[in-house]
Design an enzyme around this catalytic site. Structure first.
Site, short mmCIF file in Angstrom:
data_model
loop_
_atom_site.label_atom_id
_atom_site.label_comp_id
_atom_site.label_asym_id
_atom_site.label_seq_id
_atom_site.Cartn_x
_atom_site.Cartn_y
_atom_site.Cartn_z
CB SER A 1 -0.92 -0.11 1.02
OG SER A 1 -1.61 -1.18 1.37
N1 SAH Z 1 -0.77 -5.09 4.20
C1 SAH Z 1 0.03 -5.37 2.84
C2 SAH Z 1 -0.88 -4.96 1.60
C3 SAH Z 1 -0.95 -6.25 0.78
S1 SAH Z 1 -2.27 -6.05 -0.49
C4 SAH Z 1 1.14 -4.43 2.80
O1 SAH Z 1 1.66 -3.42 3.54
O2 SAH Z 1 2.07 -5.03 1.96
C5 SAH Z 1 -3.42 -7.17 0.13
C6 SAH Z 1 -3.41 -8.40 0.32
O3 SAH Z 1 -4.22 -9.25 0.91
C7 SAH Z 1 -2.59 -9.42 -0.57
O4 SAH Z 1 -1.17 -10.03 -0.52
C8 SAH Z 1 -3.56 -10.34 -0.80
O5 SAH Z 1 -3.01 -11.84 -1.36
C9 SAH Z 1 -4.05 -10.43 0.55
N2 SAH Z 1 -5.64 -11.15 0.68
C10 SAH Z 1 -6.59 -10.96 -0.16
N3 SAH Z 1 -7.67 -11.57 0.16
C11 SAH Z 1 -7.33 -12.19 1.31
C12 SAH Z 1 -8.15 -12.88 2.35
N4 SAH Z 1 -8.99 -13.55 2.26
N5 SAH Z 1 -7.31 -13.40 3.44
C13 SAH Z 1 -5.73 -13.08 3.43
N6 SAH Z 1 -5.11 -12.37 2.78
C14 SAH Z 1 -5.88 -11.77 1.59
#
Ligand code: SAH
Length: 223
Positions: A74
């Site tokens: 993000s």
């Molecule tokens: N907090 C992260 C942002 C990653 S983007 C950072 O600081 O880098 C969001 C992430 O959520 C992705 O890696 C995606 O694979 C994950 N995601 C999507 N649906 C999900 C679910 N149902 N359970 C766990 N993770 C999930």
């Protein structure tokens, strides 16, 4: 030769430090983030250690970056905003859904006692786990699962931070939120603009506030 390499890496670190300070000044403080613990965490955590090699030079830019598997780390401001809004403090136990690079979890881990974070993509969970170990974070636990169900054995949580856009608030997450706890979650259709919601649980009831429009990768479900 050895000395040259050493000097070079010190310079690199200094450069990143300057970029990080600048990021906090121009992207975080200037946009109204005031919580000191949040600001200190953003000054400290080396965001360039959380992005793929080819993006290291862009690690402190004002936006999200690809981390593989169609996912993103993000934007720094969004991470700061989501951190400040849960009013993080020592003693807190927080659940994050969507570990991704692990950057948001690391920011939280600088402030609070324990972070539990769930990632649905095995490869990302693996690399985040390795990163936490390399960076010596002992207060972050990661698991590979569908975050829809939360992490019941470790709950209830003081706060829940969801970093993928869901179509509705997963009921198990609400259940695992402590009385007086706060949850921040983007809600809306995948790949469209979503609303960032703040949910507060008080007296068994929930109060929802619309914070801003955002764009997150979709919250996916295990089959
Ligand atoms: N907090 C992260 C942002 C990653 S983007 C950072 O600081 O880098 C969001 C992430 O959520 C992705 O890696 C995606 O694979 C994950 N995601 C999507 N649906 C999900 C679910 N149902 N359970 C766990 N993770 C999930």
């Amino acid at each position: 030769m050895f000395l040259t390499i050493l000097t070079f890496s010190f310079q690199e670190d200094d450069n990143f430090k300057a970029e990080r300070n600048n990021m906090v000044k121009t992207q975080i403080e200037s946009r109204g983030i005031k919580d000191q613990a949040t600001i200190l965490a953003l000054l400290k955590v080396k965001r360039h250690k959380f992005v793929p090699k080819e993006y290291v030079k862009r690690a402190y830019q004002d936006g999200p970056l690809p981390i593989g598997y169609g996912q993103t780390i993000s934007q720094p401001y969004i991470v700061a905003f989501m951190t400040e809004i849960i009013k993080p403090k020592k003693g807190f136990k927080v659940l994050e859904i969507g570990t991704g690079s692990g950057y948001q979890a690391a920011i939280l881990a600088e402030i609070i006692d324990s972070v539990y974070t769930i990632e649905i993509i095995k490869e990302l969970e693996n690399s985040a786990k390795k990163r936490f170990k390399d960076l010596n974070y002992k207060n972050i636990s990661v698991k590979n699962a569908d975050g829809y169900y939360g992490w019941k054995e470790k709950g209830p949580f003081d706060a829940i931070v969801v970093t993928a856009a869901a179509e509705f608030i997963p009921p198990p997450l609400l259940e695992q939120l402590k009385e007086g706890g706060r949850m921040i979650i983007p809600i809306g259709s995948p790949f469209m603009t979503q609303q960032l919601l703040l949910i507060e649980k008080k007296g068994g009831k929930t109060k929802t506030k619309n914070l801003m429009f955002v764009r997150f990768v979709p919250f996916t479900r295990s089959k």
